[in-house]
Design a protein around this motif. Structure first.
Motif, PDB file in Angstrom:
ATOM      1  N   SER A 154       0.874  -1.275   0.103  1.00  0.00           N
ATOM      2  CA  SER A 154      -0.055  -0.004   0.052  1.00  0.00           C
ATOM      3  C   SER A 154       0.944   1.290   0.115  1.00  0.00           C
ATOM      4  CB  SER A 154      -0.982   0.123   1.202  1.00  0.00           C
ATOM      5  OG  SER A 154      -0.251  -0.211   2.493  1.00  0.00           O
ATOM      6  N   THR A 155       2.066   1.267   0.593  1.00  0.00           N
ATOM      7  CA  THR A 155       2.903   2.380   0.537  1.00  0.00           C
ATOM      8  C   THR A 155       4.003   2.404  -0.920  1.00  0.00           C
ATOM      9  OG1 THR A 155       4.590   1.222   1.632  1.00  0.00           O
ATOM     10  CG2 THR A 155       3.156   2.297   3.130  1.00  0.00           C
ATOM     11  N   ARG A 156       3.675   1.565  -1.849  1.00  0.00           N
ATOM     12  CA  ARG A 156       4.747   1.437  -2.785  1.00  0.00           C
ATOM     13  C   ARG A 156       4.959   2.727  -3.351  1.00  0.00           C
ATOM     14  NH1 ARG A 156       3.395  -2.729  -7.662  1.00  0.00           N
ATOM     15  NH2 ARG A 156       3.743  -4.372  -6.055  1.00  0.00           N
ATOM     16  N   GLU A 157       3.883   3.648  -3.743  1.00  0.00           N
ATOM     17  CA  GLU A 157       4.407   4.793  -4.686  1.00  0.00           C
ATOM     18  C   GLU A 157       5.097   5.694  -3.897  1.00  0.00           C
ATOM     19  OE1 GLU A 157       4.119   5.254  -7.704  1.00  0.00           O
ATOM     20  OE2 GLU A 157       3.391   3.010  -7.563  1.00  0.00           O
ATOM     21  N   HIS A 158       4.710   5.851  -2.348  1.00  0.00           N
ATOM     22  CA  HIS A 158       5.178   6.916  -1.669  1.00  0.00           C
ATOM     23  C   HIS A 158       6.832   6.351  -1.627  1.00  0.00           C
ATOM     24  CE1 HIS A 158       5.962   9.069   1.880  1.00  0.00           C
ATOM     25  NE2 HIS A 158       6.259   8.207   2.702  1.00  0.00           N
ATOM     26  N   ILE A 159       6.851   5.104  -1.429  1.00  0.00           N
ATOM     27  CA  ILE A 159       8.377   4.610  -0.910  1.00  0.00           C
ATOM     28  C   ILE A 159       9.174   5.094  -2.254  1.00  0.00           C
ATOM     29  CG2 ILE A 159       9.694   2.435  -0.792  1.00  0.00           C
ATOM     30  CD1 ILE A 159       8.287   2.291   1.564  1.00  0.00           C
ATOM     31  N   LYS A 160       8.669   4.693  -3.263  1.00  0.00           N
ATOM     32  CA  LYS A 160       9.555   5.033  -4.511  1.00  0.00           C
ATOM     33  C   LYS A 160       9.820   6.525  -4.554  1.00  0.00           C
ATOM     34  CE  LYS A 160       9.924   3.626  -9.344  1.00  0.00           C
ATOM     35  NZ  LYS A 160       9.700   2.275 -10.052  1.00  0.00           N
ATOM     36  N   LYS A 161       9.036   7.158  -4.257  1.00  0.00           N
ATOM     37  CA  LYS A 161       9.132   8.733  -4.838  1.00  0.00           C
ATOM     38  C   LYS A 161      10.192   9.239  -3.617  1.00  0.00           C
ATOM     39  CE  LYS A 161       5.735  11.729  -3.880  1.00  0.00           C
ATOM     40  NZ  LYS A 161       4.298  12.095  -3.706  1.00  0.00           N
ATOM     41  N   VAL A 162      10.080   8.833  -2.154  1.00  0.00           N
ATOM     42  CA  VAL A 162      11.020   9.242  -1.406  1.00  0.00           C
ATOM     43  C   VAL A 162      12.368   8.662  -1.783  1.00  0.00           C
ATOM     44  CG1 VAL A 162      11.468   9.324   1.042  1.00  0.00           C
ATOM     45  CG2 VAL A 162       9.036   9.535   0.140  1.00  0.00           C
ATOM     46  N   ALA A 163      12.480   7.525  -2.062  1.00  0.00           N
ATOM     47  CA  ALA A 163      13.747   6.708  -2.269  1.00  0.00           C
ATOM     48  C   ALA A 163      14.447   7.681  -3.505  1.00  0.00           C
ATOM     49  CB  ALA A 163      13.460   5.126  -2.522  1.00  0.00           C
ATOM     50  N   LEU A 164      13.835   7.735  -4.397  1.00  0.00           N
ATOM     51  CA  LEU A 164      14.258   8.453  -5.501  1.00  0.00           C
ATOM     52  C   LEU A 164      14.705   9.771  -5.269  1.00  0.00           C
ATOM     53  CD1 LEU A 164      12.670   6.837  -8.510  1.00  0.00           C
ATOM     54  CD2 LEU A 164      14.824   6.116  -7.959  1.00  0.00           C
ATOM     55  N   ARG A 165      13.957  10.611  -4.617  1.00  0.00           N
ATOM     56  CA  ARG A 165      13.831  12.065  -4.479  1.00  0.00           C
ATOM     57  C   ARG A 165      14.758  12.349  -3.316  1.00  0.00           C
ATOM     58  NH1 ARG A 165       8.249  14.864  -4.853  1.00  0.00           N
ATOM     59  NH2 ARG A 165       7.981  14.164  -6.937  1.00  0.00           N
ATOM     60  N   ASN A 166      14.712  11.538  -2.231  1.00  0.00           N
ATOM     61  CA  ASN A 166      15.360  12.167  -1.031  1.00  0.00           C
ATOM     62  C   ASN A 166      16.340  11.144  -0.745  1.00  0.00           C
ATOM     63  OD1 ASN A 166      13.474  13.868  -1.154  1.00  0.00           O
ATOM     64  ND2 ASN A 166      12.223  13.252   0.504  1.00  0.00           N
ATOM     65  N   CYS A 167      16.344   9.893  -1.130  1.00  0.00           N
ATOM     66  CA  CYS A 167      17.490   9.051  -0.316  1.00  0.00           C
ATOM     67  C   CYS A 167      18.584   8.549  -1.376  1.00  0.00           C
ATOM     68  CB  CYS A 167      16.737   7.797   0.116  1.00  0.00           C
ATOM     69  SG  CYS A 167      15.438   8.013   1.454  1.00  0.00           S
ATOM     70  N   ASN A 168      18.905   9.368  -2.447  1.00  0.00           N
ATOM     71  CA  ASN A 168      20.058   9.191  -3.223  1.00  0.00           C
ATOM     72  C   ASN A 168      19.854   7.724  -3.981  1.00  0.00           C
ATOM     73  OD1 ASN A 168      21.789  10.765  -4.059  1.00  0.00           O
ATOM     74  ND2 ASN A 168      23.603   9.551  -2.679  1.00  0.00           N
ATOM     75  N   ALA A 169      18.630   7.380  -4.239  1.00  0.00           N
ATOM     76  CA  ALA A 169      18.592   5.938  -4.904  1.00  0.00           C
ATOM     77  C   ALA A 169      18.737   6.219  -6.401  1.00  0.00           C
ATOM     78  CB  ALA A 169      17.366   5.215  -4.638  1.00  0.00           C
ATOM     79  N   ILE A 170      19.615   5.718  -7.231  1.00  0.00           N
ATOM     80  CA  ILE A 170      19.240   5.748  -8.659  1.00  0.00           C
ATOM     81  C   ILE A 170      18.212   4.479  -9.278  1.00  0.00           C
ATOM     82  CG2 ILE A 170      21.559   6.596  -9.479  1.00  0.00           C
ATOM     83  CD1 ILE A 170      22.456   3.805  -9.913  1.00  0.00           C
ATOM     84  N   SER A 171      18.106   3.667  -8.314  1.00  0.00           N
ATOM     85  CA  SER A 171      16.832   2.598  -8.710  1.00  0.00           C
ATOM     86  C   SER A 171      16.198   2.178  -7.665  1.00  0.00           C
ATOM     87  CB  SER A 171      17.211   1.841  -9.916  1.00  0.00           C
ATOM     88  OG  SER A 171      17.927   0.730  -9.198  1.00  0.00           O
ATOM     89  N   ALA A 172      14.933   2.077  -7.756  1.00  0.00           N
ATOM     90  CA  ALA A 172      13.956   1.543  -6.739  1.00  0.00           C
ATOM     91  C   ALA A 172      13.127   0.534  -7.504  1.00  0.00           C
ATOM     92  CB  ALA A 172      12.984   2.651  -6.018  1.00  0.00           C
ATOM     93  N   GLU A 173      13.177  -0.769  -7.173  1.00  0.00           N
ATOM     94  CA  GLU A 173      12.493  -1.606  -8.004  1.00  0.00           C
ATOM     95  C   GLU A 173      11.909  -2.507  -7.199  1.00  0.00           C
ATOM     96  OE1 GLU A 173      13.846  -4.982 -11.250  1.00  0.00           O
ATOM     97  OE2 GLU A 173      15.259  -3.882 -10.219  1.00  0.00           O
ATOM     98  N   VAL A 174      10.637  -3.000  -7.324  1.00  0.00           N
ATOM     99  CA  VAL A 174       9.934  -3.947  -6.760  1.00  0.00           C
ATOM    100  C   VAL A 174      10.250  -5.407  -7.354  1.00  0.00           C
ATOM    101  CG1 VAL A 174       7.749  -4.919  -5.916  1.00  0.00           C
ATOM    102  CG2 VAL A 174       7.847  -2.394  -5.831  1.00  0.00           C
ATOM    103  N   LEU A 175      10.787  -6.224  -6.674  1.00  0.00           N
ATOM    104  CA  LEU A 175      11.341  -7.479  -7.140  1.00  0.00           C
ATOM    105  C   LEU A 175      10.298  -8.522  -7.392  1.00  0.00           C
ATOM    106  CD1 LEU A 175      14.942  -8.011  -5.766  1.00  0.00           C
ATOM    107  CD2 LEU A 175      14.338  -7.117  -8.026  1.00  0.00           C
ATOM    108  N   CYS A 176       9.386  -8.504  -6.187  1.00  0.00           N
ATOM    109  CA  CYS A 176       8.078  -9.370  -6.263  1.00  0.00           C
ATOM    110  C   CYS A 176       7.104  -8.700  -5.079  1.00  0.00           C
ATOM    111  CB  CYS A 176       8.484 -10.638  -6.223  1.00  0.00           C
ATOM    112  SG  CYS A 176       9.079 -11.361  -4.621  1.00  0.00           S
TER     113      CYS A 176
END
Ligand SMILES: C[S@@+](CC[C@H](N)C(=O)[O-])C[C@H]1O[C@@H](n2cnc3c(N)ncnc32)[C@H](O)[C@@H]1O
Length: 772
Positions: A154-176
């Motif tokens: 349920s938090t997928r979109e939020h996590i992706k946005k914050v990881a890429l924007r604020n946490c210095n991630a170059i990729s954030a991928e749901v593996l399964c």
């Protein structure tokens, strides 16, 4: 380990006995935990041999799984001490070595802890809002490869946005997407099982170059131990002289052997800071780039003499890759490169005639592509730690780290000479096998080990035996056997003779001479010269004690009645042995290269003039066992890099050529500069001093220096000096490099040809002419 086996072992672990709701303590079941780690390893290579941190490790399920999959080192971190106790028991039951740290993730101060992979099943942020993002954020700060984590779908979109924007991630991928079967853990759980949709994420952090730690506190345990040992030894060493290197070597080797190469690389990155060894980049000692294709030259001043032989003139010399990283600073102390260890670069002048008889001249340069050069080129940074100069402890550690990482303490620089045998060319430096070179394009063909028969170091100056065409070589080594002599067949395919001369110590011996007998020259400590039959052994050497000296290069050796005569350039000390400490070095270079004046105030025989190199003759009487020795030329002139007409190797000859040292310029920088070329007439006495030989000089222009002097014999020449001297020269005022061809019979006159090169050619070592 098989997946099922892993799952089975995880299923036996103890779990939270009294889970704390505020910390969202619920275990990751064996099914999910084993698949998480299996995917991280099998799909991404992120576990085995890696440093893994488990955030919010609880009872240690993910830590244990990482360790069972052969992570190099595992650190589990949790805020809760009771959970950590269980984690400790779980690890001990399986005899796993896991480090556990009690800490709130948001306060984790692992500055400098280089972790490859973070694995976690963090709080979902149900009890404390934002807890999940704190875990991701810290994971991204610590991991260099990836962060694996579980979060509510349920938090997928939020996590992706914050990881890429604020946490210095170059990729954030749901593996399964998983169904997380949460057993009834807390009293408030109404059902026996809660089935939550959970995403299994992989985040990849952006590469960063943050401050690297310069202490060992955050490093994996085995390296920490090594660091402690060394730091302790350093303290001891500063108060005690004559410390014993052996135990230190053993302790450190033991510690380092257990560490993977990947981890060692990162250890080096975190502990060593590299900078530039300034003088290696100064003026014409600075390296140049490869020029690419051969460049044709029409900027000629003079003409190629009509009876000049077609061929290639090649000179070798040091040209460090990554010159800006040639000094290193670490917790072990400073070390640095010295001039003599830059990567070998060949500079070639091709002289050929067209069908119409017109000369075509071209230039090309190329690195000698040794195994270790290739390694450094690929890494695009220094791989071998500089180890030639520095504090004793630091150089020792650098040696050791190089050996553990690359199987040898120093790289194959192949920068000293280019010799020929059986129509083949080889670039050499004495600590490794020579590398065969295709002279047509300077490509490196590979190491030369005489079809597997030679496994020793190989001198830069093997000698061809007149008549038989066989080649005499030697290898000197700090380890036993310290001195191995070899005779190679004239076709270069077979080793005809190989003998350990049973030296008791390893010493650098740079040159050998051949006559009808074989001579070797032993330097350092008490000097002596040994003479032995070419196919002899340790027992057949006849030793002659001579005055203490150091001699790097010989003009020639020959037999004269009962005497074996050796002519070489002689100093009182070695440029290499005096190059240890910075203070000593500047003291040495200021005075050791200058002509010594015994009457001057403050004259110190251990420093003054010790590197002032002069031609010298030793006469060893095989019948009486006596020695006669003495200087051959004026005490005011220093010279080295002697050459002769190669047809006279091993037989009595009349002329020797050498590069004359500009002692003042050399003493200013501590690196040799040669501003004249000498022709020594061994058959003629000096007019003023009958004890000495007559010398002619070819004087170069002001601020112009030569390197790679070589004699080129005239086709069908009659006299020994029928031919030319060929040399690279560099004019420091115009920064232009040229090749000079000087008539050896009209030696003092202007060169018959000056070839202006398309690119600067740095000063270097030995040259050779390869006749077509
Ligand atoms: C969902 S559990 C996961 C436990 C364990 N990793 C496993 O897979 O079985 C979350 C863990 O995070 C820990 N934790 C919660 N907040 C924390 C914090 N601020 N710092 C460190 N650990 C925390 C809890 O103690 C708990 O062990």
């Amino acid at each position: 380990m098989k997946l099922k086996q892993l799952e089975g072992l995880l299923g036996d672990l103890q779990q939270f006995t009294a889970p704390k709701v505020e910390l969202e303590q619920y275990a990751t079941g064996p099914h999910i935990a084993s698949r998480m780690l299996y995917t991280a390893e099998n799909s991404f290579d992120d576990i085995t041999g890696k440093v893994v941190a488990d955030f919010g490790c609880g009872c240690g399920t993910l830590s244990v799984a990482s360790s069972l999959l052969d992570a190099e080192h595992v650190v589990g971190i949790d805020i809760d001490p009771q959970s950590l106790e269980l984690a400790q028991e779980n690890a001990a039951d399986l005899e796993l070595d896991i480090d556990l740290i009690q800490c709130d993730i948001k306060n984790l101060n692992l500055r400098g802890l280089l972790v490859d992979t973070v694995v976690m099943n963090p709080p979902f942020g149900t009890s404390r809002k934002g807890a999940d993002m704190e875990f991701i954020s810290m994971g991204m700060k610590v991991a260099t490869r990836a962060v694996y984590s579980l979060h509510k779908t349920s938090t997928r979109e939020h996590i992706k946005k914050v990881a890429l924007r604020n946490c210095n991630a170059i990729s954030a991928e749901v593996l399964c997407e998983l169904r997380y079967n949460l057993p009834r853990t807390y009293k408030f759980h109404k059902q026996n099982e809660v089935d939550i949709a959970v995403d299994f994420w992989r985040f990849v952090p952006r590469a960063r170059d943050e401050d690297k730690p310069m202490d060992g506190t955050c490093l994996p345990t085995c390296i920490q131990q090594a660091v402690q040992v060394l730091t302790l030894k350093r303290v001891v060493q500063s108060s005690v002289t004559g410390w014993n290197k052996q135990p230190l070597m053993q302790e450190l080797t033991k510690a380092l052997k257990s560490v993977s190469s990947d981890l060692l690389d990162r250890f080096i990155d975190s502990v060593y800071k590299f900078s530039e060894q300034p003088y290696l980049n100064e003026g014409n000692f600075g390296p140049v780039n490869e020029i690419g294709d051969e460049v044709f030259i029409d900027d000629l001043n003079g003409e190629v003499p009509k009876d000049f032989p077609e061929g290639v003139y090649i000179r070798n010399g040091p040209n460090p890759l990554n010159a800006s990283q040639t000094a290193a600073e670490s917790i072990f102390g400073p070390t640095s490169y010295m001039y003599y260890e830059g990567h070998g670069m060949l500079h070639a002048i091709y002289l050929s005639k067209s069908n119409l008889g017109e000369w075509r001249i071209s230039y090309k340069n190329k690195y000698v592509d040794t195994d270790t050069f290739e390694l450094e080129r690929k890494k695009n940074k220094i791989a071998f730690l500089p180890s030639a100069e520095g504090e004793p402890c630091a150089t020792l550690v650098a040696f050791l780290l190089n050996t553990v990482r690359f199987g040898k303490p120093v790289k194959d620089s192949a920068n000293t000479s280019i010799f020929q045998h059986a129509g083949r060319a080889f670039a050499a430096t004495e600590n490794h096998l020579p590398y065969e070179i295709d002279i047509n394009n300077l490509r490196t063909l590979g190491p030369y080990n005489i079809n597997g028969a030679w496994d020793q170091p190989f001198t830069s100056h093997p000698k061809k035996i007149c008549g038989s065409g066989e080649l005499v070589t030697m290898g000197t080594n700090i380890e036993k056997p310290h001195y191995v002599l070899g005779v190679i067949s004239s076709d270069g395919e077979r080793l005809l003779h190989k003998v350990d001369l049973k030296f008791e110590e390893g010493k650098l011996i740079h040159d050998i001479g051949v006559t009808a007998q074989f001579i070797q020259n032993d330097m350092g400590g008490i000097s002596r010269i040994g003479v032995m039959p070419r196919f002899g052994d340790a027992d057949s050497i006849i030793w002659f004690d001579v005055e203490n000296h150091c001699s790097y290069h010989l003009f020639n050796c020959f037999e004269d009645g009962n005497e074996v005569v050796i002519r070489g350039c002689r100093t009182l000390d070695s440029v290499l042995s005096s190059a240890s400490h910075d203070d000593d070095k500047s003291k040495c270079s200021g005075r050791a290269f200058l002509q010594p004046d015994k009457n001057s105030e403050g004259f110190d025989p251990s420093v003054d003039g010790t590197l002032f190199s002069r031609p010298y003759e030793w006469r060893l009487n095989l019948k009486s066992g006596t020695t006669k020795e003495g200087y051959l030329t004026d005490e005011k002139v220093a010279m080295d890099f002697p050459v002769i007409n190669e047809d006279f190797v091993g037989v009595k000859n009349n002329y020797g050529y050498a590069q004359v040292v500009d002692s003042v310029a050399t003493s200013e920088i501590g690196l040799f500069k040669y501003n004249r070329i000498a022709k020594v007439h061994f058959d003629r006495q000096d007019k003023e001093n009958k004890q000495l030989k007559s010398v002619e000089y070819h004087v170069l222009k002001e601020k112009t220096f030569c390197s790679g002097v070589q004699f080129v014999a005239k086709e069908n020449g009659i006299d020994e000096d029928d031919g030319w001297i060929i040399t690279y020269v560099h004019d420091e005022l115009t920064n232009v490099s040229q090749v000079y061809i000087i008539d050896a019979k009209r030696f003092a006159e202007e060169p018959v040809l000056k070839i202006t090169l398309p690119q600067r050619v740095p000063y270097g070592f030995h040259g050779n002419f390869f006749y077509k």
